[in-house]
Design an enzyme around this catalytic site. Structure first.
Site, mmCIF file in Angstrom:
data_model
loop_
_atom_site.group_PDB
_atom_site.id
_atom_site.type_symbol
_atom_site.label_atom_id
_atom_site.label_comp_id
_atom_site.label_asym_id
_atom_site.label_seq_id
_atom_site.Cartn_x
_atom_site.Cartn_y
_atom_site.Cartn_z
ATOM 1 C CG HIS A 1 -60.726 -32.895 -33.677
ATOM 2 N ND1 HIS A 1 -61.724 -33.403 -34.444
ATOM 3 C CD2 HIS A 1 -60.798 -31.616 -34.073
ATOM 4 C CE1 HIS A 1 -62.606 -32.616 -34.951
ATOM 5 N NE2 HIS A 1 -62.068 -31.390 -34.797
ATOM 6 C CG HIS B 1 -67.914 -28.544 -32.318
ATOM 7 N ND1 HIS B 1 -68.825 -28.617 -33.172
ATOM 8 C CD2 HIS B 1 -66.937 -28.512 -32.974
ATOM 9 C CE1 HIS B 1 -68.253 -28.235 -34.328
ATOM 10 N NE2 HIS B 1 -67.120 -28.387 -34.278
HETATM 11 O O1 G3P Z 1 -59.447 -26.537 -35.058
HETATM 12 C C1 G3P Z 1 -59.488 -27.629 -35.954
HETATM 13 C C2 G3P Z 1 -60.961 -28.287 -36.051
HETATM 14 O O2 G3P Z 1 -61.525 -28.309 -34.630
HETATM 15 C C3 G3P Z 1 -61.836 -27.084 -36.780
HETATM 16 O O3 G3P Z 1 -62.978 -27.905 -36.930
HETATM 17 O O4 G3P Z 1 -65.674 -28.060 -36.390
HETATM 18 O O5 G3P Z 1 -63.924 -29.680 -35.254
HETATM 19 O O6 G3P Z 1 -63.736 -27.240 -34.498
HETATM 20 P P1 G3P Z 1 -64.029 -28.117 -35.646
HETATM 21 MG MG MG Z 2 -62.165 -27.332 -33.153
#
Ligand code: G3P
Ligand code: MG
Length: 261
Positions: A18, A60
């Site tokens: 992630h 992000h």
């Molecule tokens: O793409 C999965 C996840 O990354 C979505 O949540 O807020 O971490 O981008 P976020």
């Molecule tokens: Mg993400």
């Protein structure tokens, strides 16, 4: 019915790092990708937004404060202004010179490291269409010689995905949601997405079963313990996003899950 514009099959690594390096590196950095690869991870997810001068970069948040030593809105700064910031020091001083990479640098690094990538289109407010278009066009150019593509686009923004579809119809797309919506089939069709990515929190086998029966690929974020991951896989989830790649061995992270689309 899912539109037949996705000509390339989706194949997922089961364990996806992630935001590049999960909890083991500053988020959305090339350092994170290198750590994920070194740990034996096969695929990474990262977030892409546009700068004021229209350059896609890994970021992000809509603002710079949480992850960099800059301030203000990402959409109000140029690529040159953002890429000279420190995007690693807030995670740990050992990463203090780590920049926020451009999307093109991230694609090159994935290639060098042999990483599959889930590119999350993360538009700042009001830039959904443009971000979808610009990111997808770059992926299409990048993937021209890769059959099948090692890149999967995703977004919480259906509008971004619709524009990605027009810019790069052969690149597979996933819709991101916070829960599995009752009308998931209609929502996927509306943006011609062939997979669903949703939050693991609160998910039940009842939610998952109809998707599994339909053959729609399903991936869950963000899963940071093995027991939950095991339950999700047993229920039919194809892949998980994790901050904790260290919970799996390199052998367990190898191999792609081929999926029908
Ligand atoms: O793409 C999965 C996840 O990354 C979505 O949540 O807020 O971490 O981008 P976020
Ligand atoms: Mg993400």
């Amino acid at each position: 019915m899912i539109l037949q514009t996705t000509l390339q099959a989706i194949a997922y690594p089961r364990i996806i790092a992630h935001r590049c390096g999960g909890a083991l590196a500053p988020e959305n950095t090339l350092a994170g990708m290198r750590i994920a690869a070194r740990m034996g991870c096969r695929g990474v997810e990262f977030d892409v937004a546009l700068t004021a001068d229209g350059v896609p970069i890994l970021m992000h948040d809509d603002t710079l404060e949480r992850t960099t030593n800059g301030t203000g809105f990402v959409a109000s700064k140029t690529m040159a202004e953002i890429t000279r910031l420190d995007a690693g020091g807030k995670y740990h001083h050992a990463f203090a010179v780590e920049p926020a990479p451009t999307f093109q640098a991230a694609l090159r690094t994935c290639d060098e490291l042999g990483l599959w990538a889930n590119v999350e289109i993360k538009p700042t407010p009001g830039t959904e269409a443009e971000t979808g278009r610009v990111v997808a066009a770059l992926v299409a150019a990048h993937s021209a010689n890769n059959q099948p593509s090692t890149i999967l686009l995703s977004s919480f923004s259906a509008l971004a995905l619709q524009h990605a579809l027009h810019a790069a119809p052969r690149i597979p797309r996933a819709l991101l949601t916070e829960t599995i919506p009752a009308d998931w089939r209609e929502q996927l069709n509306a943006c011609s997405a062939s997979a669903l990515h949703t939050a693991a929190a609160g998910i039940t086998t009842e939610h998952i079963a109809p998707l599994c029966r339909s053959g729609i690929p399903l991936a869950c974020y963000t899963v940071n313990n093995r027991a939950t991951a095991t339950l999700l896989f047993a229920a039919g989830v194809h892949a998980i996003f994790t901050d904790r790649m260290d919970l799996w061995t390199p052998e367990e992270m190898q191999g792609l899950v081929p999926l029908r689309t």
